[in-house]
Design an enzyme around this catalytic site. Structure first.
Site, mmCIF file in Angstrom:
data_model
loop_
_atom_site.group_PDB
_atom_site.id
_atom_site.type_symbol
_atom_site.label_atom_id
_atom_site.label_comp_id
_atom_site.label_asym_id
_atom_site.label_seq_id
_atom_site.Cartn_x
_atom_site.Cartn_y
_atom_site.Cartn_z
ATOM 1 C CE LYS A 1 -40.040 3.745 21.611
ATOM 2 N NZ LYS A 1 -39.634 4.555 22.817
ATOM 3 C CB SER B 1 -40.075 11.933 26.311
ATOM 4 O OG SER B 1 -38.741 12.202 26.706
ATOM 5 C CG ASN C 1 -33.961 14.088 25.607
ATOM 6 O OD1 ASN C 1 -34.946 13.358 25.680
ATOM 7 N ND2 ASN C 1 -32.900 13.794 24.893
ATOM 8 C CD GLU D 1 -34.849 10.961 22.694
ATOM 9 O OE1 GLU D 1 -34.204 11.357 23.666
ATOM 10 O OE2 GLU D 1 -36.070 10.718 22.718
ATOM 11 C CB THR E 1 -41.642 7.600 21.433
ATOM 12 O OG1 THR E 1 -40.305 7.152 21.627
ATOM 13 C CG2 THR E 1 -42.602 6.679 22.137
ATOM 14 C CB THR F 1 -39.489 3.069 26.778
ATOM 15 O OG1 THR F 1 -39.895 3.833 27.885
ATOM 16 C CG2 THR F 1 -39.874 1.625 26.985
#
Lengths: 383, 383
Positions: free
Chosen positions: A168, A383, A378, A259, A146, A179
């Site tokens: 992932k 997401s 974010n 991230e 993602t 996730t």
């Protein structure tokens, strides 16, 4: 070669059109046997996505013949319709491969609270099945990304058998950032009960000890499938260690690609009265936003480490705490220690050692810093 | 007029040179009597700053004649030397004012893990005492600021008596962001036991329910001093309510001035099985970094609210959760609700309602969004 490094597995990854940008978004991993033993660990979040609820049921049988994974949608908080969509996905895989849907695990990742575009996903399954290959592991790993900037794979080869895997996400199993989906495969000849023991033990000290942002996903899934295709029955300890090494490798890759992160923070808690104490203290440090910001700013702000330790219920005396940052003991006996200007924080990896002086136990937790890029990613990306 | 709104109090605020930038950094609040009753609430962090350890001892006596507060240094994690510094500070105040050091409370805020510049602080006390005035409350409130952009004061006047207060910081008592220092004064004729009851009850539903960034300070302090100068003995419920209103006013000001924040988030948990459940769920939502980023991005990402609820031990059924953002029920029955595009998030205040459908209890928690400015401020400013 990831999930296809072990003999007895085929995989595929395609763009089914679930993601609007046309990137790969559907992966299939098939256990060609002769064994189809499986075990899994799932998010401990009480709000569980439809694919988690489904796959938990599947795993109860101890056999998985195929795993279908999609990115581009978590199918979480989608009610009965979401569960029907997961069911229909498993049914289509079963139909295409000639298996039973009760042996098809499903995993999804992406935005919570939206329905999957089944009109794209279901036809994609047929196409993915047509591309199944013993060399398809890489493509499968790519299709589950993602916000991952790179796909994550790991392999350990032993005498006559192999453990491979893909992952992932960027976080921990429980809690976890966005996730985390992991599929591990082995051609070792291992039954479901032994797989279960091995995967739980491996996850406990790897995925369960990375904490990128303290947020727990609705979809986290780790599956371990055994084909038995090597014909070798491994020693249980050796097998567990190989699984642990693959998990550790993948976990480190998740932290390294978290991230917006600019630092990987290795938090080691030593001389704790128990392993639980060490983990509780490590997690508390890992989740302290003020400390995470300081690390981002390359500021060895050990006071924020002590603040975080002080919020726990672990056994310690505040006047006997010692803290080192990158090897410099900036806090000794709960007070000012060596010169903080000696701490060099230019590199991506930052090591924090918290010495509780209360026992003989220890634990390592991996975390990330808190950055403006994390906020940007974010706040701009639903997401 | 803050802490000097109530009769019987004088205050002062000066620049003693503790802060390198020359800003005011030393405040003195003196209870001129006739009564000198006091109560206090302190951080629940097990790592407590020297002034907290000192003031906890002082409060045991139920009498406080003066409070000395400094910004520019927390005097936390400073060992025996730090405690001696706090003791010397109280002694100097006692000497200058002709009181006993055992009735002088001390509060400090600033960087953890550095010693206070006593050669500047001690002479400052003499100067501050020389400026004590019944109109000095404003200056005292200014002198305790650290990253606060504005000073915070509040007053409630009742029939014949008054409660006033000042605050600095941006967070909750336990946990709390950076340090929250609060001094409340009243000229009502109230004894220490009643003050203790009132301040605990008031804090429980105000300061203890704001959670800017989930970080708990080593220095958080709330003091309530009564001079009895009005000669009025208030009804206990009326008094507690006035104290609660002042605390609530100050708590909202803390949230409104939280480091780097662009949104004030009012999280109301309704239909919980208990108040504890409501608070636990509210805090979990308040501390979810992914949600805080989404709110910053004006994204009504209710999936992150459900993820946060799912990590709690509160009583609820995932399929019966409802969530509204700014009045739009974007999640109904744990699944997709009204159109999220209907949610207008342009204003600073964002209201999240989480309906657990499990009982009759409720609670409100205030939080802030997570922004690049927060990261910047806390990575660049060693605090």
């Amino acid at each position: 070669m990831t999930v296809t490094a072990a003999k007895g597995f085929t995989a595929a990854g395609i763009a089914a059109g679930i993601k609007e940008n046309g990137n790969p978004d559907l992966a299939l991993v098939v256990n060609e046997g002769p064994r189809r033993a499986a075990a899994g660990v799932f998010t401990s979040n009480r709000v569980k996505a439809a694919p988690v609820l489904w796959s938990q049921q599947v795993l109860r049988g101890g056999e998985v013949s195929a795993v279908v994974l999609n990115s581009g949608g978590a199918n979480a908080c989608t009610g009965p319709r979401g569960f029907q969509d997961t069911h229909a996905t498993a049914e289509r895989v079963a139909e295409v491969l000639g298996h039973s849907a009760a042996e098809v695990a499903v995993a999804s990742t992406g935005l919570i609270g939206t329905y999957l575009p089944m009109e794209k996903l279901l036809p994609g399954i047929g196409r993915a099945a047509g591309e199944l290959s013993p060399h398809g592991g890489e493509k499968a790993a790519i299709a589950i990304k993602t916000t991952d900037t790179v796909h994550k794979t790991a392999v350990r080869e032993r005498d006559g058998w192999t453990v491979g895997g893909m992952a992932k996400g960027a976080g921990m199993l429980a809690p976890g950032l966005a996730t985390m989906l992991v599929v591990l495969t082995t051609d070792a000849d291992v039954d479901a009960a032994a797989l279960d023991k091995a995967v739980r033990e491996a996850v406990r000290t790897t995925f369960d000890r990375v904490d990128s942002d303290g947020c727990m996903s609705t979809n986290d899934t780790v599956l371990l499938l055994a084909s038995g295709a090597s014909g070798t029955v491994p020693d249980h300890a050796d097998f567990t260690e190989a699984v642990r090494e693959v998990c550790d490798d993948l976990a480190r890759q998740l932290i390294g690609d978290a991230e917006g992160a600019s630092k990987d923070i290795r938090i080691e808690v030593v001389h704790a009265a128990s392993e639980d104490d060490a983990v509780e203290v490590g997690r508390s440090i890992a989740r302290n936003n003020l400390l995470k910001c300081a690390i981002h700013g390359e500021d060895p702000n050990w006071g924020r480490v002590l603040s975080a330790i002080g919020t726990t219920s672990a056994a310690f005396d505040p006047d006997r705490l010692n803290v080192a940052i990158n090897g410099v003991w900036v806090c000794r006996g709960g007070s000012v220690g060596d010169d903080r200007d000696l701490v060099d924080m230019r590199f991506r990896e930052v090591r924090i050692t918290a010495d509780l002086d209360a026992g003989t136990h220890s634990a390592v937790i991996w975390a990330n810093d808190l950055t403006a890029d994390y906020v940007h990613e974010n706040s701009a990306y639903s997401s």
